[in-house]
Scaffold this motif. Sequence first.
Motif, PDB file in Angstrom:
ATOM      1  N   SER A  79       0.838  -1.213   0.000  1.00 53.38           N
ATOM      2  CA  SER A  79       0.000   0.000   0.000  1.00 53.38           C
ATOM      3  C   SER A  79       0.862   1.249   0.000  1.00 53.38           C
ATOM      4  O   SER A  79       0.556   2.237  -0.690  1.00 53.38           O
ATOM      5  CB  SER A  79      -0.909   0.018   1.230  1.00 53.38           C
ATOM      6  OG  SER A  79      -1.853  -1.009   1.169  1.00 53.38           O
ATOM      7  N   ALA A  80       1.933   1.211   0.749  1.00 53.92           N
ATOM      8  CA  ALA A  80       2.827   2.375   0.797  1.00 53.92           C
ATOM      9  C   ALA A  80       3.489   2.582  -0.566  1.00 53.92           C
ATOM     10  O   ALA A  80       3.628   3.716  -1.044  1.00 53.92           O
ATOM     11  CB  ALA A  80       3.876   2.170   1.890  1.00 53.92           C
ATOM     12  N   GLN A  81       3.877   1.491  -1.213  1.00 56.69           N
ATOM     13  CA  GLN A  81       4.523   1.585  -2.517  1.00 56.69           C
ATOM     14  C   GLN A  81       3.526   2.115  -3.544  1.00 56.69           C
ATOM     15  O   GLN A  81       3.870   2.979  -4.357  1.00 56.69           O
ATOM     16  CB  GLN A  81       5.041   0.201  -2.922  1.00 56.69           C
ATOM     17  CG  GLN A  81       5.911   0.215  -4.130  1.00 56.69           C
ATOM     18  CD  GLN A  81       6.434  -1.183  -4.438  1.00 56.69           C
ATOM     19  OE1 GLN A  81       5.982  -2.167  -3.892  1.00 56.69           O
ATOM     20  NE2 GLN A  81       7.401  -1.248  -5.324  1.00 56.69           N
ATOM     21  N   THR A  82       2.314   1.605  -3.503  1.00 56.57           N
ATOM     22  CA  THR A  82       1.286   2.060  -4.447  1.00 56.57           C
ATOM     23  C   THR A  82       0.988   3.536  -4.212  1.00 56.57           C
ATOM     24  O   THR A  82       0.862   4.324  -5.172  1.00 56.57           O
ATOM     25  CB  THR A  82      -0.002   1.219  -4.284  1.00 56.57           C
ATOM     26  OG1 THR A  82       0.306  -0.155  -4.442  1.00 56.57           O
ATOM     27  CG2 THR A  82      -1.054   1.623  -5.280  1.00 56.57           C
ATOM     28  N   ALA A  83       0.887   3.908  -2.992  1.00 53.15           N
ATOM     29  CA  ALA A  83       0.595   5.307  -2.672  1.00 53.15           C
ATOM     30  C   ALA A  83       1.752   6.201  -3.152  1.00 53.15           C
ATOM     31  O   ALA A  83       1.535   7.302  -3.687  1.00 53.15           O
ATOM     32  CB  ALA A  83       0.373   5.472  -1.168  1.00 53.15           C
ATOM     33  N   ALA A  84       2.985   5.713  -2.998  1.00 56.81           N
ATOM     34  CA  ALA A  84       4.144   6.499  -3.420  1.00 56.81           C
ATOM     35  C   ALA A  84       4.152   6.624  -4.935  1.00 56.81           C
ATOM     36  O   ALA A  84       4.426   7.701  -5.488  1.00 56.81           O
ATOM     37  CB  ALA A  84       5.432   5.842  -2.922  1.00 56.81           C
ATOM     38  N   GLU A  85       3.822   5.539  -5.632  1.00 57.44           N
ATOM     39  CA  GLU A  85       3.807   5.586  -7.096  1.00 57.44           C
ATOM     40  C   GLU A  85       2.711   6.527  -7.591  1.00 57.44           C
ATOM     41  O   GLU A  85       2.916   7.285  -8.542  1.00 57.44           O
ATOM     42  CB  GLU A  85       3.599   4.184  -7.653  1.00 57.44           C
ATOM     43  CG  GLU A  85       4.795   3.294  -7.503  1.00 57.44           C
ATOM     44  CD  GLU A  85       4.514   1.871  -7.961  1.00 57.44           C
ATOM     45  OE1 GLU A  85       3.406   1.564  -8.459  1.00 57.44           O
ATOM     46  OE2 GLU A  85       5.408   1.033  -7.799  1.00 57.44           O
ATOM     47  N   GLU A  86       1.589   6.451  -6.926  1.00 54.10           N
ATOM     48  CA  GLU A  86       0.494   7.345  -7.340  1.00 54.10           C
ATOM     49  C   GLU A  86       0.875   8.798  -7.080  1.00 54.10           C
ATOM     50  O   GLU A  86       0.549   9.701  -7.871  1.00 54.10           O
ATOM     51  CB  GLU A  86      -0.783   6.992  -6.592  1.00 54.10           C
ATOM     52  CG  GLU A  86      -1.435   5.724  -7.058  1.00 54.10           C
ATOM     53  CD  GLU A  86      -2.704   5.374  -6.285  1.00 54.10           C
ATOM     54  OE1 GLU A  86      -3.147   6.155  -5.419  1.00 54.10           O
ATOM     55  OE2 GLU A  86      -3.243   4.306  -6.534  1.00 54.10           O
ATOM     56  N   ALA A  87       1.546   9.013  -5.985  1.00 51.51           N
ATOM     57  CA  ALA A  87       1.934  10.368  -5.655  1.00 51.51           C
ATOM     58  C   ALA A  87       2.956  10.889  -6.676  1.00 51.51           C
ATOM     59  O   ALA A  87       2.910  12.046  -7.094  1.00 51.51           O
ATOM     60  CB  ALA A  87       2.518  10.441  -4.258  1.00 51.51           C
ATOM     61  N   ARG A  88       3.861  10.054  -7.130  1.00 45.19           N
ATOM     62  CA  ARG A  88       4.847  10.452  -8.140  1.00 45.19           C
ATOM     63  C   ARG A  88       4.170  10.690  -9.470  1.00 45.19           C
ATOM     64  O   ARG A  88       4.536  11.599 -10.209  1.00 45.19           O
ATOM     65  CB  ARG A  88       5.904   9.374  -8.295  1.00 45.19           C
ATOM     66  CG  ARG A  88       6.979   9.441  -7.309  1.00 45.19           C
ATOM     67  CD  ARG A  88       8.080   8.463  -7.610  1.00 45.19           C
ATOM     68  NE  ARG A  88       8.324   7.693  -6.406  1.00 45.19           N
ATOM     69  CZ  ARG A  88       8.536   6.432  -6.292  1.00 45.19           C
ATOM     70  NH1 ARG A  88       8.590   5.698  -7.344  1.00 45.19           N
ATOM     71  NH2 ARG A  88       8.721   5.872  -5.149  1.00 45.19           N
TER      72      ARG A  88
END
Length: 180
Positions: free
Chosen positions: A163-172
């Motif tokens: 979830s953290a990785q997905t959130a980071a990718e979405e944020a980028r």
Amino acid sequence: MGSASEFTGQTSDRTQQAARSVQESTGQAADTARQAAGKVADTARQTAGQAGDEARQAPEQAMRQTQGNPLAAGLIAFGAGLLTASLLPTSQAEEQAAERAGQAVEPVKQAALESAQQLKEDATQAGRQAAQEVKDTASEAARATKEQAGEQAGHVTEQARRSAQTAAEEARGQTGSPGP
């Protein structure tokens, strides 16, 4: 004053009167004693007669009172039997029978004690085994729970990382894309 003969006559008269008085009193006392003795004898005869009548009527009265109540009749008969047995001396045959019974009971008593001891030992052993099984089951359940908790913690950690990785990718992705 009178003469000596008059005095003697008066004394004699008084003595005779006293003697008659004593005789009358003695006779009256004897009559009273006879009457009292007669009354006592009559009372004793009446009491004895009543006791005899009651003794003769006792079986009939007991039958009337227990008629229709066999339990009461049985209890009365049992009580009478116990009373009779307690009044009779024990015979030599009864004493011998009691001695033989005591000797016959001893092996049975010994076997019962041994059986009770064996049951106690078996129950103690069974209790120990049951306690060990409960302990083993509780230990196994604790180990299984610990393993499951570890696995679940690993899954939660993995999901949190994703979830953290997905959130980071979405944020980028949102910062790098041109706006509309």
